[in-house]
Design a protein around this motif. Structure first.
Motif, PDB file in Angstrom:
ATOM      1  N   GLY A 174       0.803  -1.061   0.030  1.00  0.00           N
ATOM      2  CA  GLY A 174       0.027   0.086  -0.067  1.00  0.00           C
ATOM      3  C   GLY A 174       0.936   1.002   0.175  1.00  0.00           C
ATOM      4  O   GLY A 174       0.632   2.311  -0.739  1.00  0.00           O
ATOM      5  N   LYS A 188       2.338   1.603  -3.500  1.00  0.00           N
ATOM      6  CA  LYS A 188       1.192   2.271  -4.321  1.00  0.00           C
ATOM      7  C   LYS A 188       1.118   3.699  -4.134  1.00  0.00           C
ATOM      8  O   LYS A 188       1.149   4.414  -5.063  1.00  0.00           O
ATOM      9  CB  LYS A 188       0.044   1.369  -4.102  1.00  0.00           C
ATOM     10  N   ASP A 189       1.164   4.141  -2.849  1.00  0.00           N
ATOM     11  CA  ASP A 189       1.037   5.564  -2.552  1.00  0.00           C
ATOM     12  C   ASP A 189       2.228   6.414  -3.043  1.00  0.00           C
ATOM     13  O   ASP A 189       1.909   7.397  -3.419  1.00  0.00           O
ATOM     14  CB  ASP A 189       0.889   5.878  -1.121  1.00  0.00           C
TER      15      ASP A 189
END
Length: 277
Positions: free
Chosen positions: A231, A234-235
């Motif tokens: 995550g 991805k950010d």
């Protein structure tokens, strides 16, 4: 009274494969390439010319009968189809002893059955996946009742020659099948879809496929090596109001995460059904 477990020799042991298919070949090639064992210490049996040639091409001795493989091996790996493994193990049972470490890579066949058929419980079950063919398998091992920690370390090292290895309780193997066993097919589908998207956006097919496959490889390597949660990675890519977040928005609207989760759960459920007959 149970027989005393004799450790597999610390000097190069002999490794035998019952079944001479693609998975056995991938494991044997990886072991030889890594230097873990010389090819002269590996055995299998097959009467077909093509399979004999495949193993002999990198120095493995190919015998005529499975019984000969068992008689000449300290570690015996069963790599046959699930529907024949019972008959194969029962046929070899008179030759099997706890002096030998037995291993199964047969999908969906439980340790309790393997141990019963073999007549002893010095057995280890391994669930590798098809990227073993290129040395990047994800393999999970579970130890039988009489298999020692030393046995587990030996098999972890052996399968480490074809990728990464984890240990887990056998009760998790249906879930393992749903994720890493079936997972490569999900990723192939994703790569194909990414490439199709590239073509739809104007890229030549060859370039689109190359970029898609390398992007998946790079992303997987980042997850494995960067020390960050997926995550967070991805950010890091998705800047405010940018191209990536626009694409992610479309994936989220289509239920991308839920679809992948459902695929793993469905495959795990089917694995459980198959293993129960």
């Amino acid at each position: 009274m149970a027989a005393k477990i004799v450790p597999v020799p610390t000097e190069p042991y002999t490794l035998g494969f019952i079944g001479a298919g693609k998975m056995a070949e991938s494991i044997a090639r990886g072991v030889v390439k890594s230097g873990l064992l010389p090819a002269a210490h590996i055995r299998t049996a097959h009467l077909g010319t093509a399979r004999r040639t495949a193993f002999e091409s990198f120095g493995v001795k190919v015998l005529d009968k499975n019984s000969q493989v068992v008689e000449q091996s300290d570690v015996v790996i069963f790599s046959v189809k699930p529907q024949v493994v019972k008959d194969v193990v029962l046929q070899l049972k008179p030759l099997l002893s706890e002096k030998q470490l037995l291993v199964s890579v047969v999908a969906g066949v439980k340790l309790k059955d393997l141990q019963e058929w073999a007549g002893h419980s010095r057995f280890i079950r391994v669930m590798p996946n098809t990227p073993a063919a290129v040395g990047v398998a994800a393999s999970v091992i579970s130890l039988g009742a009489a298999a020692t920690n030393v046995d587990g370390e030996l098999i972890s090292e052996l399968f480490g020659a074809i990728g990464k290895v984890w240990k887990a309780d056998e009760k998790l193997f249906d879930a393992v099948t749903g994720l890493s066993g079936s997972g490569p097919a999900y990723i192939y589908l994703a790569i194909e879809a990414l490439a199709d998207g590239g073509v739809a956006a104007g890229l030549p097919r060859e370039l689109a496929l190359g970029l898609a496959s390398q992007t998946v490889l790079g992303a997987a390597t980042m997850v494995g090596n960067a020390g960050k949660h997926p995550g967070q990675l991805k950010d890091d890519v998705a800047s405010p109001g940018g191209t990536t977040i626009a694409g992610i928005h479309e994936l989220e609207k289509a239920g991308f995460r839920g679809i992948l989760m459902n695929a793993v759960v469905a495959a795990a459920k089917r694995s459980k059904e198959l293993s129960q007959g």
